[in-house]
Write an enzyme that holds these catalytic residues in place. Structure first.
Site, PDB file in Angstrom:
ATOM      1  N   HIS A  75     -51.780  52.607  15.366  1.00  0.00           N
ATOM      2  CA  HIS A  75     -53.149  52.935  15.807  1.00  0.00           C
ATOM      3  C   HIS A  75     -54.021  53.370  14.627  1.00  0.00           C
ATOM      4  O   HIS A  75     -55.002  54.092  14.818  1.00  0.00           O
ATOM      5  CB  HIS A  75     -53.149  54.056  16.859  1.00  0.00           C
ATOM      6  CG  HIS A  75     -52.114  53.908  17.925  1.00  0.00           C
ATOM      7  ND1 HIS A  75     -52.369  53.308  19.134  1.00  0.00           N
ATOM      8  CD2 HIS A  75     -50.798  54.253  17.946  1.00  0.00           C
ATOM      9  CE1 HIS A  75     -51.255  53.312  19.875  1.00  0.00           C
ATOM     10  NE2 HIS A  75     -50.288  53.868  19.162  1.00  0.00           N
ATOM     11  N   GLU A  94     -63.138  40.221   2.496  1.00  0.00           N
ATOM     12  CA  GLU A  94     -63.945  40.095   3.714  1.00  0.00           C
ATOM     13  C   GLU A  94     -64.092  38.632   4.131  1.00  0.00           C
ATOM     14  O   GLU A  94     -64.029  38.292   5.311  1.00  0.00           O
ATOM     15  CB  GLU A  94     -65.327  40.710   3.487  1.00  0.00           C
ATOM     16  CG  GLU A  94     -65.290  42.216   3.257  1.00  0.00           C
ATOM     17  CD  GLU A  94     -66.638  42.732   2.778  1.00  0.00           C
ATOM     18  OE1 GLU A  94     -66.822  42.863   1.550  1.00  0.00           O
ATOM     19  OE2 GLU A  94     -67.509  42.979   3.619  1.00  0.00           O
ATOM     20  N   LYS A 101     -71.395  50.460  -6.389  1.00  0.00           N
ATOM     21  CA  LYS A 101     -70.611  49.665  -5.459  1.00  0.00           C
ATOM     22  C   LYS A 101     -69.709  48.645  -6.137  1.00  0.00           C
ATOM     23  O   LYS A 101     -70.064  48.015  -7.110  1.00  0.00           O
ATOM     24  CB  LYS A 101     -71.536  48.894  -4.487  1.00  0.00           C
ATOM     25  CG  LYS A 101     -72.259  49.758  -3.495  1.00  0.00           C
ATOM     26  CD  LYS A 101     -71.345  50.447  -2.489  1.00  0.00           C
ATOM     27  CE  LYS A 101     -70.728  49.497  -1.488  1.00  0.00           C
ATOM     28  NZ  LYS A 101     -71.658  49.117  -0.422  1.00  0.00           N
ATOM     29  N   SER A 153     -73.242  45.432  -6.037  1.00  0.00           N
ATOM     30  CA  SER A 153     -74.394  45.461  -5.150  1.00  0.00           C
ATOM     31  C   SER A 153     -75.650  45.334  -5.999  1.00  0.00           C
ATOM     32  O   SER A 153     -75.710  45.856  -7.112  1.00  0.00           O
ATOM     33  CB  SER A 153     -74.427  46.784  -4.378  1.00  0.00           C
ATOM     34  OG  SER A 153     -75.746  47.053  -3.929  1.00  0.00           O
TER      35      SER A 153
END
Ligand code: ARG
Length: 463
Positions: A161, A295, A288, A282
């Site tokens: 979980h 992704e 970043k 970024s």
């Protein structure tokens, strides 16, 4: 070849050429040019067989085989003028062959149809992709094995979980993916073995009256045998569906690993640092470092499984044998295969280049009462408590630690004894994460010795 203003291949029956819209919806050359290599391999095998069986003369067969090589070199050099009036790769190649060698080209299509031709070409293409996926998977597995070996005994939290559950080893976690990808390898292998029957010679749908040698063409093209039913051979695309379904499952596995890399590389987790080579920045936030490759891999399952569903829908309800619907098989499979190969390569690069942060893994492993199960097991083993009772006592100890704002190993013995008087000093031996993982020596468990033996088994398997 009979020339006619309507169509060079079937102009005999047609007085008028197709409407521009008809040509647009009908033509597949825009995408099936990717089958050029397979088409020429298939045609060369067919021509050799026609020559060997005496269906065409040896010299015509040789001229065809040579001419096809010229066509291939033109295509490879980017010098080939593809024509959508010629509909597909099969007719483009054959028409060009006619320009190069003249009359003998007209004999190539003896005892053959585009139906068995396209089924053969596409099978060869899918088979090549299975081989590429196999190589890509082996590279990725190799990268995971290297990571697993380096951190076979590094401790990290294991989750259920996404809540801290029990400590596991980094090596064990890496090896979980090796097992998944290993099954992907075998799924691709199974699909390859099952599909490896040659459709060529099924002709349009019923076979042919010419004395062809299907064993010869099958062997020449690396198939195990000719397909046994001509209707089936030209009309099923289950081989492509098996590829897509194996690809979907593989992409699902990649997506899960990608998701973990996204989580692990966050500032909150810091379990891994991805290399600059596999990250992006970024345009506005200078700090970043984004895990874009992970992704995108996570997202690839969408199009790959989408292709699987799309081809299922194309195929369902089609009467035997060939229907033009089946021309819609290719783009889906091309796109799925391209994206699977890209995802495999990107994942292999990311895994190879990433560094696991041992300290962060270990610190996280120790938090969240991750050794509570070890404590319960100690109560069972040492105090002979029934597990259900041990679970309850441990729950109380966890609540106490939570109240004290500390972890289980930081509780004082007296505190523990206030919950259960028989608890003794030796309990602290099992509360450390290193002891915890070292104790899980059951087959397939997370103990470093188990992990190392699985790594050795996989290294042997991959050679
Ligand atoms: N371009 C066609 C395809 O991709 C080739 C087979 C055409 N056969 C036919 N009978 N029209 O499926």
């Amino acid at each position: 070849m009979t020339k006619d203003s309507s169509n060079a291949m079937w102009g005999g029956r047609f007085a008028a050429g197709p409407d521009a819209i008809m040509e647009a919806i009908n033509a597949s050359i825009g995408f099936d040019r990717r089958l050029a290599d397979q088409d020429i391999r298939g045609s060369r095998a067919h021509a050799a067989m026609l020559g060997r069986t005496g269906i065409v003369s040896g010299s015509d067969a040789e001229a065809i085989r040579e001419g096809l090589l010229t066509v291939l070199s033109e295509i490879e050099a980017g010098e080939f003028a593809f024509s959508s009036a010629l509909e597909d790769i099969h007719m483009n190649v054959e028409a060009r062959l006619g320009q190069i060698i003249g009359a003998p080209a007209g004999r190539l299509h003896t005892a053959r149809s585009r139906n068995d031709q396209v089924a053969t070409d596409f099978k060869l293409w899918v088979r090549d992709q299975i081989d590429a996926a196999t190589a890509g998977l082996e590279t990725l597995i190799g990268a995971l094995l290297t990571q697993a070996e380096a951190g076979a005994d590094w401790v990290m939290p294991g989750f259920t979980h996404l809540q801290t559950a029990q400590p596991v080893t980094w090596g064990h976690h890496m090896m979980a993916y090796v097992e998944m990808l290993g099954r992907d390898l075998s799924r691709f292998g199974d699909a390859r073995a099952r599909m490896n029957e040659c459709p060529l010679g099924a002709a349009a749908l019923a076979g042919t009256s010419f004395p062809i040698d299907r064993d010869m063409t099958a062997a020449e093209l690396g198939f195990d045998r000719p397909a046994a039913n001509s209707l089936d051979a030209v009309s099923d695309r289950d081989f492509a569906l098996e590829f897509l379904s194996a690809a979907s499952i593989c992409a699902m596995h990649l997506s899960r690993l990608a998701e973990e890399l996204v989580i692990w590389s966050s500032a909150q987790f810091r379990f891994v640092t991805l290399s600059d080579r596999f990250s992006t920045g970024s345009s506005i936030m200078p700090q970043k470092k984004n895990p874009d490759a992970a992704e995108l891999i996570r997202a690839k399952i969408g199009r790959i499984f989408g292709a699987n569903v799309a081809l299922m829908m194309v195929m369902k309800g089609l009467p035997l044998a060939y229907s033009k619907d089946m021309q819609e098989d290719k783009e889906q499979v091309f796109d799925a295969a391209d994206n699977l190969m890209l995802a495999l390569a990107a994942m292999a690069g990311m895994v190879r280049d990433m560094s696991a942060n041992r300290d962060a893994l270990e610190a996280a492993a120790a938090s969240g009462f991750s050794t509570a199960t070890d404590l319960a097991d100690w109560l069972v083993r040492v105090l002979d408590m029934p597990f259900r009772e041990a679970h309850h006592v441990t729950g109380k100890l966890v609540a106490l630690a939570e109240q004290r704002g500390c972890d289980l190993p930081d509780l004082a013995l007296e505190d523990m004894q206030s919950v259960h008087g028989a608890i003794s000093e030796s309990v602290f031996d099992v509360l450390g994460v290193a002891n915890s993982v070292a104790s899980r020596t059951s087959y397939g468990g997370t103990a470093p010795e188990q992990v190392r033996s699985q790594i050795a088994r996989w290294k042997e398997r991959l050679g």
